[in-house]
Scaffold this motif. Structure first.
Motif, PDB file in Angstrom:
ATOM      1  N   GLU A   1      -8.345  11.235  -1.482  1.00 57.65           N
ATOM      2  CA  GLU A   1      -7.467  11.087  -0.322  1.00 57.65           C
ATOM      3  C   GLU A   1      -6.085  11.698  -0.550  1.00 57.65           C
ATOM      4  O   GLU A   1      -5.278  11.757   0.364  1.00 57.65           O
ATOM      5  CB  GLU A   1      -7.309   9.601   0.025  1.00 57.65           C
ATOM      6  CG  GLU A   1      -8.609   8.924   0.430  1.00 57.65           C
ATOM      7  CD  GLU A   1      -9.202   9.511   1.693  1.00 57.65           C
ATOM      8  OE1 GLU A   1      -8.423   9.830   2.614  1.00 57.65           O
ATOM      9  OE2 GLU A   1     -10.424   9.670   1.764  1.00 57.65           O
TER      10      GLU A   1
ATOM     11  N   TRP B   1     -13.139   5.390 -11.062  1.00 50.73           N
ATOM     12  CA  TRP B   1     -12.387   4.852  -9.927  1.00 50.73           C
ATOM     13  C   TRP B   1     -11.197   5.735  -9.575  1.00 50.73           C
ATOM     14  O   TRP B   1     -10.782   5.800  -8.417  1.00 50.73           O
ATOM     15  CB  TRP B   1     -11.930   3.423 -10.199  1.00 50.73           C
ATOM     16  CG  TRP B   1     -10.962   3.253 -11.356  1.00 50.73           C
ATOM     17  CD1 TRP B   1     -11.277   2.849 -12.609  1.00 50.73           C
ATOM     18  CD2 TRP B   1      -9.542   3.483 -11.351  1.00 50.73           C
ATOM     19  NE1 TRP B   1     -10.150   2.804 -13.400  1.00 50.73           N
ATOM     20  CE2 TRP B   1      -9.058   3.197 -12.643  1.00 50.73           C
ATOM     21  CE3 TRP B   1      -8.632   3.898 -10.389  1.00 50.73           C
ATOM     22  CZ2 TRP B   1      -7.728   3.309 -13.000  1.00 50.73           C
ATOM     23  CZ3 TRP B   1      -7.289   4.015 -10.731  1.00 50.73           C
ATOM     24  CH2 TRP B   1      -6.849   3.728 -12.023  1.00 50.73           C
TER      25      TRP B   1
ATOM     26  N   ASN C   1     -10.203  15.135   1.116  1.00 50.48           N
ATOM     27  CA  ASN C   1      -9.893  14.948   2.524  1.00 50.48           C
ATOM     28  C   ASN C   1      -9.514  16.289   3.160  1.00 50.48           C
ATOM     29  O   ASN C   1      -8.377  16.730   3.078  1.00 50.48           O
ATOM     30  CB  ASN C   1      -8.731  13.954   2.665  1.00 50.48           C
ATOM     31  CG  ASN C   1      -8.535  13.514   4.100  1.00 50.48           C
ATOM     32  OD1 ASN C   1      -9.055  14.122   5.025  1.00 50.48           O
ATOM     33  ND2 ASN C   1      -7.791  12.443   4.275  1.00 50.48           N
TER      34      ASN C   1
ATOM     35  N   GLN D   1       2.298   5.060  -0.246  1.00 52.80           N
ATOM     36  CA  GLN D   1       1.897   6.415   0.129  1.00 52.80           C
ATOM     37  C   GLN D   1       2.371   7.438  -0.898  1.00 52.80           C
ATOM     38  O   GLN D   1       1.746   8.473  -1.078  1.00 52.80           O
ATOM     39  CB  GLN D   1       2.474   6.772   1.507  1.00 52.80           C
ATOM     40  CG  GLN D   1       1.944   5.892   2.628  1.00 52.80           C
ATOM     41  CD  GLN D   1       2.592   6.204   3.956  1.00 52.80           C
ATOM     42  OE1 GLN D   1       3.413   7.108   4.075  1.00 52.80           O
ATOM     43  NE2 GLN D   1       2.235   5.444   4.976  1.00 52.80           N
TER      44      GLN D   1
ATOM     45  N   LYS E   1      -5.885   1.534  -8.525  1.00 49.13           N
ATOM     46  CA  LYS E   1      -7.182   1.544  -7.831  1.00 49.13           C
ATOM     47  C   LYS E   1      -7.120   0.806  -6.492  1.00 49.13           C
ATOM     48  O   LYS E   1      -7.951   1.017  -5.619  1.00 49.13           O
ATOM     49  CB  LYS E   1      -8.267   0.944  -8.712  1.00 49.13           C
ATOM     50  CG  LYS E   1      -8.166  -0.544  -8.900  1.00 49.13           C
ATOM     51  CD  LYS E   1      -9.431  -1.153  -9.518  1.00 49.13           C
ATOM     52  CE  LYS E   1      -9.570  -0.730 -10.969  1.00 49.13           C
ATOM     53  NZ  LYS E   1     -10.735  -1.409 -11.603  1.00 49.13           N
ATOM     54  N   TYR E   2      -6.087  -0.039  -6.319  1.00 50.92           N
ATOM     55  CA  TYR E   2      -5.952  -0.800  -5.082  1.00 50.92           C
ATOM     56  C   TYR E   2      -5.102  -0.075  -4.037  1.00 50.92           C
ATOM     57  O   TYR E   2      -4.926  -0.594  -2.940  1.00 50.92           O
ATOM     58  CB  TYR E   2      -5.342  -2.173  -5.382  1.00 50.92           C
ATOM     59  CG  TYR E   2      -6.132  -2.966  -6.390  1.00 50.92           C
ATOM     60  CD1 TYR E   2      -7.348  -3.538  -6.051  1.00 50.92           C
ATOM     61  CD2 TYR E   2      -5.659  -3.144  -7.692  1.00 50.92           C
ATOM     62  CE1 TYR E   2      -8.084  -4.269  -6.982  1.00 50.92           C
ATOM     63  CE2 TYR E   2      -6.374  -3.867  -8.625  1.00 50.92           C
ATOM     64  CZ  TYR E   2      -7.588  -4.418  -8.262  1.00 50.92           C
ATOM     65  OH  TYR E   2      -8.311  -5.128  -9.185  1.00 50.92           O
ATOM     66  N   GLN E   3      -4.570   1.093  -4.388  1.00 51.70           N
ATOM     67  CA  GLN E   3      -3.721   1.848  -3.469  1.00 51.70           C
ATOM     68  C   GLN E   3      -4.584   2.816  -2.657  1.00 51.70           C
ATOM     69  O   GLN E   3      -4.878   3.923  -3.082  1.00 51.70           O
ATOM     70  CB  GLN E   3      -2.631   2.588  -4.246  1.00 51.70           C
ATOM     71  CG  GLN E   3      -1.730   1.697  -5.080  1.00 51.70           C
ATOM     72  CD  GLN E   3      -1.022   0.658  -4.232  1.00 51.70           C
ATOM     73  OE1 GLN E   3      -0.291   0.974  -3.297  1.00 51.70           O
ATOM     74  NE2 GLN E   3      -1.254  -0.618  -4.541  1.00 51.70           N
ATOM     75  N   LYS E   4      -4.975   2.405  -1.466  1.00 54.53           N
ATOM     76  CA  LYS E   4      -5.909   3.166  -0.644  1.00 54.53           C
ATOM     77  C   LYS E   4      -5.221   4.148   0.304  1.00 54.53           C
ATOM     78  O   LYS E   4      -5.895   4.945   0.960  1.00 54.53           O
ATOM     79  CB  LYS E   4      -6.780   2.204   0.183  1.00 54.53           C
ATOM     80  CG  LYS E   4      -7.517   1.166  -0.649  1.00 54.53           C
ATOM     81  CD  LYS E   4      -8.454   1.810  -1.666  1.00 54.53           C
ATOM     82  CE  LYS E   4      -9.227   0.755  -2.442  1.00 54.53           C
ATOM     83  NZ  LYS E   4     -10.114   1.347  -3.473  1.00 54.53           N
ATOM     84  N   ALA E   5      -3.879   4.112   0.381  1.00 49.96           N
ATOM     85  CA  ALA E   5      -3.168   4.983   1.325  1.00 49.96           C
ATOM     86  C   ALA E   5      -2.412   6.107   0.626  1.00 49.96           C
ATOM     87  O   ALA E   5      -1.634   6.810   1.255  1.00 49.96           O
ATOM     88  CB  ALA E   5      -2.195   4.154   2.171  1.00 49.96           C
TER      89      ALA E   5
ATOM     90  N   ASN F   1     -12.233   8.565  -7.195  1.00 53.65           N
ATOM     91  CA  ASN F   1     -12.394   8.093  -5.824  1.00 53.65           C
ATOM     92  C   ASN F   1     -11.052   8.002  -5.122  1.00 53.65           C
ATOM     93  O   ASN F   1     -10.925   8.286  -3.933  1.00 53.65           O
ATOM     94  CB  ASN F   1     -13.076   6.718  -5.809  1.00 53.65           C
ATOM     95  CG  ASN F   1     -14.510   6.784  -6.305  1.00 53.65           C
ATOM     96  OD1 ASN F   1     -15.162   7.809  -6.154  1.00 53.65           O
ATOM     97  ND2 ASN F   1     -14.984   5.698  -6.895  1.00 53.65           N
ATOM     98  N   LEU F   2     -10.040   7.632  -5.892  1.00 48.89           N
ATOM     99  CA  LEU F   2      -8.681   7.566  -5.367  1.00 48.89           C
ATOM    100  C   LEU F   2      -8.165   8.951  -5.004  1.00 48.89           C
ATOM    101  O   LEU F   2      -7.551   9.162  -3.964  1.00 48.89           O
ATOM    102  CB  LEU F   2      -7.771   6.918  -6.413  1.00 48.89           C
ATOM    103  CG  LEU F   2      -6.268   6.837  -6.136  1.00 48.89           C
ATOM    104  CD1 LEU F   2      -6.001   5.780  -5.086  1.00 48.89           C
ATOM    105  CD2 LEU F   2      -5.524   6.504  -7.420  1.00 48.89           C
TER     106      LEU F   2
ATOM    107  N   GLN G   1       0.858  -1.173   0.000  1.00 50.77           N
ATOM    108  CA  GLN G   1       0.000   0.000   0.000  1.00 50.77           C
ATOM    109  C   GLN G   1       0.903   1.234   0.000  1.00 50.77           C
ATOM    110  O   GLN G   1       1.406   1.663   1.034  1.00 50.77           O
ATOM    111  CB  GLN G   1      -0.919   0.013   1.220  1.00 50.77           C
ATOM    112  CG  GLN G   1      -2.073  -0.971   1.140  1.00 50.77           C
ATOM    113  CD  GLN G   1      -3.067  -0.603   0.035  1.00 50.77           C
ATOM    114  OE1 GLN G   1      -3.455   0.550  -0.113  1.00 50.77           O
ATOM    115  NE2 GLN G   1      -3.458  -1.601  -0.752  1.00 50.77           N
TER     116      GLN G   1
END
Length: 985
Positions: free
Chosen positions: A535, A528, A557, A488, A506-510, A531-532, A486
């Motif tokens: 943050e 998608w 955010n 940053q 799309k899988y990197q949520k941090a 949405n990323l 993940q």
């Protein structure tokens, strides 16, 4: 019954009795004193909590829990932060440190009711505007007083001298706290720990004498950043056997102070002399401190290499010599650390001038952190870097290292690898897959050329930062790949990613930082992806071919300190989208956005950089931009904005204003020079502005680029340009000339540092529009061309000796070119064409040794072009349209009125001979005079009579006479000017 059984029963009853007594004692435990409880409740009445973005979680989780326990019906000894004496019930400990973030109108004097208090900690709370109560000096049982970072103001009360039991005193980080003397310290004979960091001691001339009295008992002394007065006379030194830690960071130390430092304790293990203005070689007095384990000498002006006396310091663990002027061969300097090569854990030699290749560091077997960035190291890596099994961080950025990467198999603990900004090439070694602990990999700005595969990245499960920008990497990752990490931070600028957005993102949520600029992406943005982005703190999609409209981004955010969006140079269209109120950088330039800007900028308190140039925005520039008090750069050029320049009086931090190439009208506001003291670039080029140039612009002392060209500005050039002092400085330091904004991008600070935003502007240079970035501050240009300016060129211009470019062309300027223009020796470009200048080209033009572009065409200049390598190398077109000019590079080599005008002197002598012969030929007789008289009468009355009788002839005649008079006047002025020049020379 046997004696043994009796003994067993007796022991059992005794044990039960003890238990009963214990339970009874616990049930009858002494409660807190009511007087002290009421004092604490009164103290509580003023308490609130800091509800800021930084502490939004701490005040909820800690503050509210803390507050809920302070109830009148509950014994105060059970309150959070309170401890009591079990025998007397007196409060002995009060801990309200930073986790609670207290703030409010607190009555601190009520704490003096706690007469048996032994430990008081209010550190990290917001008590701004309050003074330390004098009554604290009455708390005779205090052993620990910790009031750091609480915002106290005023003087430290001398009543603290009564705290004879005090062992710890921490008043640090109270920047408005002062002490005119430290005599009160000499009474604190029990003091072991003293921290006055950031307390203003500039008036405490007795600081060393007072410290000297208690130093034999001190263990830790911190006087960092206290503005300590200089000591010229050294008192008798009371040496200490207990002092272990001494911190004098950021003070201006004299040689006397240094002698005290080197003799006060031979047992120091931690010494900080960072940013203390040390010069010359590393002081020899350090050689006697053989117990040192940590030494900070960073941020000074030390020269030379690492001295030999370091061979006496065998227990050194951390050595900070970064940000000095140290030089010499790195290998030889490291030889001086031979005694501590088994103990050194952290070695920082960064930002110096060490040379040579990378030595073998294997003998430094305990090394965990090695920082060598920003030096002059050359050559390639050793094939085997060394078996440094403890090495966790390696930083070699910004050197001149070349060749391929080494085998990293001997670095199993490596977590951070920084190799940016070198000349490394080749491919990623296969052994990089074995660095399973790696969290940060920075390879940007090199010449690597390889394909990065899923297999390589899948072996790095702990990776948090991946920076490979500005290389020749390409990514071969399938659209179905799910990374094991993940991240940053992702930086892949100028890499080959393909035409679509990488789906694995799309899988990197941090993610906090994402830079995929200049990667060839040409699709519209998938849902998608947005949405990323909500943050993210930093998003850079610039220099792609992304098209379509942007969605509403204001739902980002808001708990982030800053958010930056750089989407310039794409094909994005539609109106300006909504952005989060905490946006600090907004760059949408070079797109196809259109419509008007919304008048809703009052909520953008963090916005510092706003770049909307090269779009199709129209309408008036909204007035609410004036509420952007943090704004430093405003780029709105090359749009279709109309109306007047908006009022920006409150934007006092502005460094750059570019409103050029629009349709703005009205006058140039006088407030620009009155309210914007930090302005470096003012570009209002190609609008419809009119009126005079306000003299208040001369107040802009740091201005380096002024472009008012292609408007309808009239009047004279202000004769106060000599007040533009930045133009009078010859800037040789390129780094100082960079126009940058040094604020942290949230989320990607590397080793405590962040790259600043470097500004750019489009400048007309030698007739071409060029975009300047890092060199913008070096340019120093004034462009007033294409207006209706009149009058003379003001002599004050000639004092701007740092000018690189001056363009006054296509105006109505008259008079002589100032002779002092030759003082502008840094000029590379000068354009005075298409005016009404007359007289000679000043001979001082010969001093313009850097001049590579000159245009004085289409004026009324005359005389010979001065001789110099630069002037004769110009194209002849630079001088055309001046009929009186002659000399190379023009084909007309001789000027009228010059004693050497004729190329053939024999013609002059023959003409003179013929005239003399005519006089002596006898043609002048009596009949000649009669004919002359008759001709005069007929001619005079024929002409004058006609003028008297025929009015139209009369008007035509006098008009012709006026024209001849004007011609003669100009010729006379030119003659006098030329004569004055010759006399001066």
């Amino acid at each position: 019954m046997s004696a043994a059984i009796l003994r067993e029963r007796f022991c059992l009853f005794a044990l039960l009795g003890i238990l009963c007594i214990s339970v009874s004692a616990r049930n009858s435990q002494v409660k807190c004193i009511d007087r002290e409880k009421q004092a604490l409740l009164k103290f509580k009445q003023g308490l609130t909590f800091t509800n800021t973005r930084n502490f939004i979680y701490s005040w909820k989780t800690n503050g509210l829990n803390f507050l809920s326990t302070w109830k009148s019906e509950v014994d105060c000894c059970r309150w959070k932060g309170i401890s009591c004496n079990n025998r007397t019930g007196n409060v002995v400990i009060l801990k309200l440190f930073s986790d609670y973030r207290l703030v409010g109108n607190i009555d601190l004097s009520v704490l003096c009711e706690l007469q048996y208090l032994e430990y008081l900690d209010l550190s990290g709370n917001n008590l701004k505007g309050q003074r330390i109560p004098k009554c604290i000096g009455s708390l005779g049982h205090l052993t620990d007083l910790i009031l750091s970072d609480t915002g106290f103001v005023g003087s430290i009360p001398s009543e603290l001298q009564n705290l004879s039991s005090l062992q710890t005193l921490d008043l640090s980080w109270n920047q408005n706290l002062t002490a005119k003397d430290l005599q009160w310290l000499s009474h604190l004979s029990s003091l072991r720990y003293l921290n006055l960091e950031r307390v203003d001691l500039s008036q405490a001339v007795d600081w060393l004498q007072s410290i000297n009295k208690i130093v034999p008992h001190l263990v830790n002394l911190n006087l960092a950043n206290c503005s300590l007065p200089k000591i010229n006379i050294l008192p008798r030194i009371n040496s200490s056997t207990t002092l272990k830690v001494l911190d004098l960071f950021k003070n201006n130390l004299t040689s006397s102070t240094l002698r005290w430092v080197f003799n006060v304790s031979q047992n120091l293990i931690d010494l900080t002399l960072s940013e203390t203005w040390l010069q010359g070689h590393i002081p020899e007095g350090l050689g006697n401190m053989i117990s040192l384990e940590t030494l900070y000498l960073d941020g000074n002006q030390l020269e030379g290499g690492i001295p030999k006396f370091f061979q006496n310091i065998c227990g050194l663990q951390s050595l900070y010599l970064n940000s000095n002027r140290l030089s010499g061969d790195l290998y030889e300097s490291l030889q001086q650390l031979s005694c501590s090569e088994k103990t050194i854990i952290r070695l920082d030699l960064s930002s110096n001038s060490f040379v040579g290749s990378l030595p073998d560091f294997e003998r430094f077997s305990s090394l965990k952190s090695l920082f060598l960035q920003n030096n002059n190291l050359i050559g390639s890596f050793p094939k085997y870097f060394g078996n440094l099994r403890h090495l966790s961080s390696l930083d070699l950025r910004s050197n001149e290292l070349s060749g391929p990467l080494p085998d990293f198999i001997g670095l199993p603990s490596l977590r951070s690898l920084y190799l940016s900004h070198n000349q490394l090439n080749g491919t990623l070694p296969s052994t990089i897959e074995q660095l399973s602990s790696l969290t940060s990999l920075f390879l940007d700005s090199n010449s690597f050329n390889s394909v990065i595969t899923e297999a390589q990245l899948s072996k790095l499960p702990n990776l948090l930062s991946l920076e490979v920008s500005h290389n020749f990497f390409s990514f071969n990752l399938s659209s179905e790949w799910i990374p094991p990490f993940q991240l940053q931070r992702i930086g892949m600028s100028s890499c080959i990613l393909g035409s679509n957005f990488p789906k694995w993102l799309k899988y990197q949520k941090a993610l906090v930082y994402l830079d995929i600029s200049n990667c060839g992406i040409s699709e519209s943005m998938p849902k998608w992806f947005w949405n990323l982005s909500l943050e993210l703190s930093y998003l850079n999609l610039s220099r792609n071919k992304i098209h379509g409209e942007l969605p509403n981004l204001s739902l980002g955010n808001v708990e982030r300190d800053f958010q930056e969006f750089d989407l310039n140079s794409n094909y994005l269209s539609g109106p300006l989208p909504q952005f989060p109120p905490n946006t600090s950088l907004l760059n949408l330039s070079k797109n196809k956005f259109s419509g008007t800007l919304p008048d809703c900028w009052k909520g953008f308190e963090e916005l510092r950089i706003m770049i909307l140039a090269n779009n199709n925005f129209s309408g008036h520039i909204p007035a609410s931009i004036n509420s952007l008090q943090q704004i430093q750069t405003l780029h709105l050029g090359k749009n279709i904005f109309s109306g007047e320049i908006p009022i920006l009086k409150d934007c006092r931090n502005l460094k750059l204003i570019d409103l050029g190439d629009n349709r703005l009208d009205g006058k140039i506001p006088a407030w620009i020079g009155q309210n914007l003291p930090n302005l470096i670039v003012l570009r209002l080029r190609s609008n419809k502005l009119y009126g005079n140039i306000p003299s208040t612009l001369c107040n802009l002392s740091v201005l380096r680029l002024l472009d008012l060209s292609l408007n309808n500005i009239s009047g004279k050039i202000p004769d106060c340009l000599n007040n533009l002092t930045a133009f009078s400085e010859i800037e040789m330091n390129i780094s100082r000339a960079i126009i940058s904004h040094d604020y942290y991008y949230s989320g990607f600070i590397i080793n405590g540092h962040s790259d600043p935003f470097i500004d750019n502007a489009v400048v007309t240079w030698k007739g071409e529009e060029i975009e300047y970035g890092k060199n913008l501050g070096l340019l120093k240009s004034i462009d007033l061309s294409g207006n209706n300016l009149s009058g003379k060129i003001p002599p004050s211009l000639t004092s701007l000796v740092g000018l690189i470019s001056l363009n006054l062309s296509r105006n109505n300027l008259m008079g002589l070119i100032p002779n002092g223009i030759g003082q502008l020796k840094m000029l590379e470009s000068l354009d005075l064409s298409r005016n009404m200048l007359f007289g000679d080209i000043p001979r001082s033009f010969s001093n313009l040794n850097f001049l590579s572009h000159l245009n004085v065409s289409f004026n009324s200049l005359s005389g010979k072009i001065p001789l110099s390598t630069q002037l004769q190398s110009m194209n002849a077109s630079a001088f055309i349209g001046n009929n009186g000019l002659c000399g190379p590079p023009l084909t007309k080599e001789y000027c009228l009125g010059d004693g050497n005008n004729s190329p053939n002197p024999s013609i002059n002598s023959s003409s003179q001979m013929n005239d003399n012969e005519g006089e002596e030929s006898g043609l002048i007789s009596f009949g000649f005079y009669v004919s002359l008289a008759i001709g005069f009468i007929v001619g005079f009355w024929g002409v004058c009579g006609s003028l008297i009788l025929i009015s139209s002839w009369r008007y035509a005649y006098f008009k012709l006479f006026d024209s001849i008079k004007d011609w003669m006047y100009v010729k006379a002025v030119l003659f006098v000017a030329r004569l004055e020049r010759r006399i001066q020379s």
